[in-house]
Design a protein around this motif. Structure first.
Motif, PDB file in Angstrom:
ATOM      1  N   ASN A 485       0.781  -1.206  -0.025  1.00 29.06           N
ATOM      2  CA  ASN A 485       0.034   0.089  -0.102  1.00 29.06           C
ATOM      3  C   ASN A 485       0.814   1.452   0.242  1.00 29.06           C
ATOM      4  N   ASN A 486       1.868   1.286   0.838  1.00 28.08           N
ATOM      5  CA  ASN A 486       2.886   2.419   0.939  1.00 28.08           C
ATOM      6  C   ASN A 486       3.395   2.708  -0.418  1.00 28.08           C
ATOM      7  N   PHE A 488       2.536   1.643  -3.314  1.00 27.10           N
ATOM      8  CA  PHE A 488       1.666   2.479  -4.463  1.00 27.10           C
ATOM      9  C   PHE A 488       1.235   3.879  -4.168  1.00 27.10           C
ATOM     10  N   THR A 489       0.970   4.041  -2.833  1.00 26.83           N
ATOM     11  CA  THR A 489       0.805   5.425  -2.650  1.00 26.83           C
ATOM     12  C   THR A 489       1.784   6.317  -3.002  1.00 26.83           C
ATOM     13  N   VAL A 490       3.088   6.174  -2.597  1.00 26.79           N
ATOM     14  CA  VAL A 490       4.155   6.927  -3.414  1.00 26.79           C
ATOM     15  C   VAL A 490       4.391   6.908  -4.721  1.00 26.79           C
ATOM     16  N   ALA A 491       4.269   5.896  -5.514  1.00 27.19           N
ATOM     17  CA  ALA A 491       4.397   5.904  -6.767  1.00 27.19           C
ATOM     18  C   ALA A 491       3.261   6.438  -7.577  1.00 27.19           C
ATOM     19  N   VAL A 555       9.807  -4.374  -4.774  1.00 30.51           N
ATOM     20  CA  VAL A 555       9.340  -2.985  -4.066  1.00 30.51           C
ATOM     21  C   VAL A 555      10.332  -2.515  -3.167  1.00 30.51           C
ATOM     22  N   SER A 556      11.100  -3.201  -2.590  1.00 32.08           N
ATOM     23  CA  SER A 556      11.973  -3.090  -1.146  1.00 32.08           C
ATOM     24  C   SER A 556      12.994  -1.942  -2.301  1.00 32.08           C
ATOM     25  N   LEU A 678      -2.527  10.746  -2.439  1.00 33.37           N
ATOM     26  CA  LEU A 678      -3.985  10.215  -1.964  1.00 33.37           C
ATOM     27  C   LEU A 678      -3.866   8.945  -0.935  1.00 33.37           C
ATOM     28  N   VAL A 679      -4.255   9.158   0.316  1.00 28.83           N
ATOM     29  CA  VAL A 679      -4.309   7.995   1.070  1.00 28.83           C
ATOM     30  C   VAL A 679      -5.712   7.607   2.083  1.00 28.83           C
ATOM     31  N   PRO A 680      -6.116   6.695   2.442  1.00 31.50           N
ATOM     32  CA  PRO A 680      -7.206   6.499   2.996  1.00 31.50           C
ATOM     33  C   PRO A 680      -7.364   7.584   4.264  1.00 31.50           C
ATOM     34  N   PRO A 681      -8.402   8.151   4.394  1.00 34.72           N
ATOM     35  CA  PRO A 681      -8.403   9.363   5.365  1.00 34.72           C
ATOM     36  C   PRO A 681      -8.172   8.839   6.917  1.00 34.72           C
TER      37      PRO A 681
END
Length: 793
Positions: A485-486, A488-491, A555-556, A678-681
């Protein structure tokens, strides 16, 4: 004359030295990994043993059907095979008949009961006694087992022993369902005692009576079935039960994101074909009928005849009477005549209270094993590529399927590959209601998401036993999910920012850099190596744990690249390529839905509809808002006055208060531009509140330290409160100690008027000087405190 070598044209490609792996699968028939070669090119015929639908689906079903779904997706979505996936529904079987009949009789008994009566209490007590003798006694040693007729009086002593864990565990070793049976008896007895008290008090209304029936249902239903089961003749009773639980099963599968079968077959829809199938087996010399109208498969006649072999999958289990008897079912005929203990029913003569169809041997119903052979043959013909199911079905169910199918088709290879999923254990133990570790799919989905369950199954080889535990879910699974998740959020944020910068900038100048240096080349090489390793893992009998490790390692590496480069210098295109491939491979495993080339999981919304593309809808506005904030923030920093401080506070308020509840994160970068994510609120609110709590805690600790320091300093300076010119007068010294003082207040004479000696005066002058110093420090401290108070106001 030597022959000249003919040079190749410059456009001819060199032969590849990279060996492309081929798909091999672990085949239970050969007990080794075999190269996967379908019979008809790219078309795969796959039959999967479906559920016997009579109760709620549980974690064992989840393990089996989610795992089969993963393998199916890999074959079709990754390797590109055209899979025809068929699954049966067993909608007529001993467990279904028993459950439907007992439920029907219990409901009818409950509806007919209008009041609490001595007759009702007697019926329930008789059922209780039968239950204790038939069920509870199996777990007891002879010394504890009550004599017939003494069960009621002996029960309190048994309940006392039941509280002893060691005694209870010993009973469970004799009968794994002991605790379940004991608890059922305990509930029924307690209800009987309540009912008797109510009857004695003349309070035996219909509600009390039906409450007794409900509490005693587990002991009462078998007793009613033994007495009245033969009167249940309506076949729709069984169909209603199986139809209800079939709907519930597929609802659960939908929630687990398991793809529906291409073709669903139900046993009751194939009875005519089953009769014909059994007739041909008998005609071929491998079946025989008993006097009661049952038909059995002749394992001795089959084994060795024309090259046939019985029990190909588990030859070591062919003499296992416990497995053989369990497979024949609770309603199996007790009529003698079987030629061998290993012979199994192809057709069962129906007894009173059981559904029946006409056949050459009389009214009856299909045996359990014959159904899959007939339905698979009806759809696929005389052979198929894959047959799958849980490992517990290998013997005798699948072995019997193979034997009767080869006997029918007169072939030796009905199935090419048998794929058996491993056992599921809960916290190290086999799942069992008696062990209180029985978990339904509905219950588990209240604790974990469908994605998390699928991730858990992916971490273990599909053919191996999996130990489902709290540590697996809260440790490894949630760490994998959070890491992805982290990333994908950064990407997404980097790609979005790069596009915004490209839209806002002019044509690059002559000195612009290409942005594809050694770090980018290394990450691209890592992607290519990961793609090769991922394929190799899946070719190695669908080794999903190894494939997951490949994705996690890539991913790492991408995260290390982003951190080393910094957001402003990252080549977003390289990161995007990695993210899109990782997302596509996760979707191959069924961990998300949507376009294969999207960034992220691509999970559907909770209601099953298409998820809103938040990036597409919101990003233009967010970028504009972020740009405005960047400009205001930059001017505020450059201003350097009080207004700048206020503007900075407004910018931080926009970031921390206005946008966080909307799920928008602005990460300030060294170049002065924020990275928009965009991250889950809920995640942002939690992180913000945790940060604020930490700041408040540090501020409180600092304030406490400052207060302690002030107190320490105040104590130190307290003796400087008195001015030096007053220190030798009362009340600082006793009244009358001195009689005269000089202009500074230093004593010159004692209380009697005598002049002080030079040494006495010298000592007093030293005390005066010391007091003057501490008094000056005290006054300075007071001025600091007063200045601080005025600023606070």
């Amino acid at each position: 004359m030597a022959t000249q070598a003919v040079s190749q044209p410059p456009w001819t490609l060199p032969a590849s030295s990279v060996e492309i792996p081929v798909l091999k699968v672990y085949n239970s028939l050969t007990r080794t990994k075999n190269e996967f070669v379908p019979r008809e090119g790219r078309r795969v015929k796959w039959y999967n043993c479906g559920p016997t639908v009579y109760d709620a689906s549980h974690m064992g079903h989840a393990r089996n059907y989610v795992t089969q779904d993963i393998l199916r997706r890999i074959l079709s979505d990754y390797f590109g095979y055209d899979v025809h996936f068929v699954m049966n529904i067993t909608d007529i079987e001993d467990k279904i008949i028993l459950r439907a009949r007992q439920t029907h009789l219990l409901e009818r008994f409950r509806a007919d009961t209008k009041t609490l009566s001595p007759e009702l209490l007697a019926d329930v007590r008789d059922a209780w006694t039968t239950h204790v003798r038939a069920r509870v006694r199996k777990g007891l040693v002879e010394a504890d087992a009550p004599a017939d007729g003494a069960e009621w009086d002996a029960w309190p002593a048994l309940e006392a022993k039941f509280k002893d864990r060691a005694w209870r565990q010993d009973a469970l070793r004799r009968d794994e369902k002991f605790e379940m049976h004991f608890n059922a008896a305990a509930r029924a007895r307690s209800a009987l005692e309540v009912g008797q008290s109510a009857l004695d008090a003349r309070q035996g209304g219909v509600d009390v009576a039906r409450q007794l029936i409900d509490e005693a249902a587990d002991v009462l239903a078998p007793a009613l079935d033994a007495k009245l089961g033969a009167t249940v003749t309506d076949p729709s009773i069984s169909r209603r039960l199986s139809s209800y639980w079939e709907r519930r099963f597929f609802d659960d599968m939908d929630r687990l994101r398991v793809r529906r079968p291409d073709t669903i077959t139900r046993v009751t829809e194939y009875v005519p074909e089953i009769v014909v199938f059994v007739e041909r087996i008998v005609d071929n010399g491998y079946g025989y009928a008993l006097e009661d109208g049952s038909v059995y498969f002749d394992t001795r006649a089959f084994d060795g005849a024309k090259g046939h072999v019985y029990a190909k999958l588990e030859p070591w289990s062919r003499g296992n009477r416990a497995l053989l008897e369990e497979a024949e079912g609770a309603l199996a005929s007790t009529t003698g005549g079987k030629r061998s203990p290993a012979d199994f029913a192809l057709w069962k003569a129906s007894k009173p209270g059981e559904p029946a169809w006409e056949s050459p041997w009389g009214p009856g119903r299909p045996g359990w094993h014959i159904e899959c052979s007939v339905m698979a043959s009806a759809v696929f013909g005389e052979s198929m590529d894959i047959h799958s199911g849980g490992i517990d079905l290998a013997f005798p169910h699948h072995d019997n399927e193979v034997a009767q199918s080869e006997a029918y088709h007169e072939c030796h290879s009905w199935v090419n590959y048998f794929l058996h999923t491993g056992h599921l254990h809960i916290e190290g133990l086999k799942m069992s209601k008696s062990l209180k570790n029985f978990i339904t799919i509905d219950e588990i989905l209240q604790r974990y998401s469908a994605r998390q369950l699928r991730l858990a199954f992916l971490t273990t080889l599909w053919s191996a036993k999996i130990d489902f535990s709290e540590s697996l879910m809260t440790g490894e699974v949630k760490n994998i999910e959070a890491t992805l998740n982290n990333f994908f959020t950064v990407a997404k944020a980097l790609v979005s920012q790069a596009r915004a910068d490209a839209d806002a900038s002019a044509v690059p100048g002559r000195d612009a850099r290409h942005g594809f240096d050694a770090p980018e080349q290394e990450l691209t090489s890592a992607l290519h190596a990961a793609q090769d390793a991922f394929r190799a893992a899946l070719c190695d009998s669908f080794n999903t744990p190894a494939a997951l490790d490949v994705l996690r390692d890539l991913v790492s590496r991408a995260n290390v690249y982003v951190a080393a480069r910094g957001a402003g210098a990252v080549n977003a295109g390289v990161v995007e390529r990695v993210a899109r491939w990782v997302g596509a491979m996760l979707r191959v495993f069924g961990l998300g839905e949507g376009e294969r080339d999207g960034i992220g999981w691509g999970q559907l919304s909770a209601d099953g509809g298409g998820a809103l593309d938040r990036e597409e809808v919101l990003m233009p506005y967010l970028r504009a808002l972020s740009t405005f904030r960047d400009g205001v923030r930059a001017r505020a920093i450059a201003g350097g006055d009080g207004v700048a401080k206020d503007i900075l506070a407004l910018c931080d308020g926009l970031r921390d208060d206005a946008l966080v509840p909307l799920g928008v994160a602005l990460d300030d970068q060294e170049d002065g531009k924020a990275l928009v994510k965009l991250v889950p609120p809920a995640e942002l609110v939690k992180a913000r509140d945790a940060k604020r709590a930490a700041l408040e805690q540090r501020a409180a600790q600092k304030a406490a330290a400052q207060a302690a320091e002030r107190e320490r300093r105040a104590k130190k300076l307290a003796r400087g409160r008195a001015p030096p010119w007053e220190m030798f007068r009362a009340p600082h010294v006793p009244e009358g100690k001195y009689g005269g003082w000089d202009a500074d207040g230093v004593p010159t004479t004692d209380g009697a008027g005598a002049e002080l000696s030079k040494n006495a005066r010298k000592g007093l002058l030293k005390e005066f000087a010391a007091q003057r110093r501490v008094h000056e420090e005290y006054l300075a401290w007071r001025r600091e405190e007063e200045a601080g108070g005025r600023e606070a106001e």
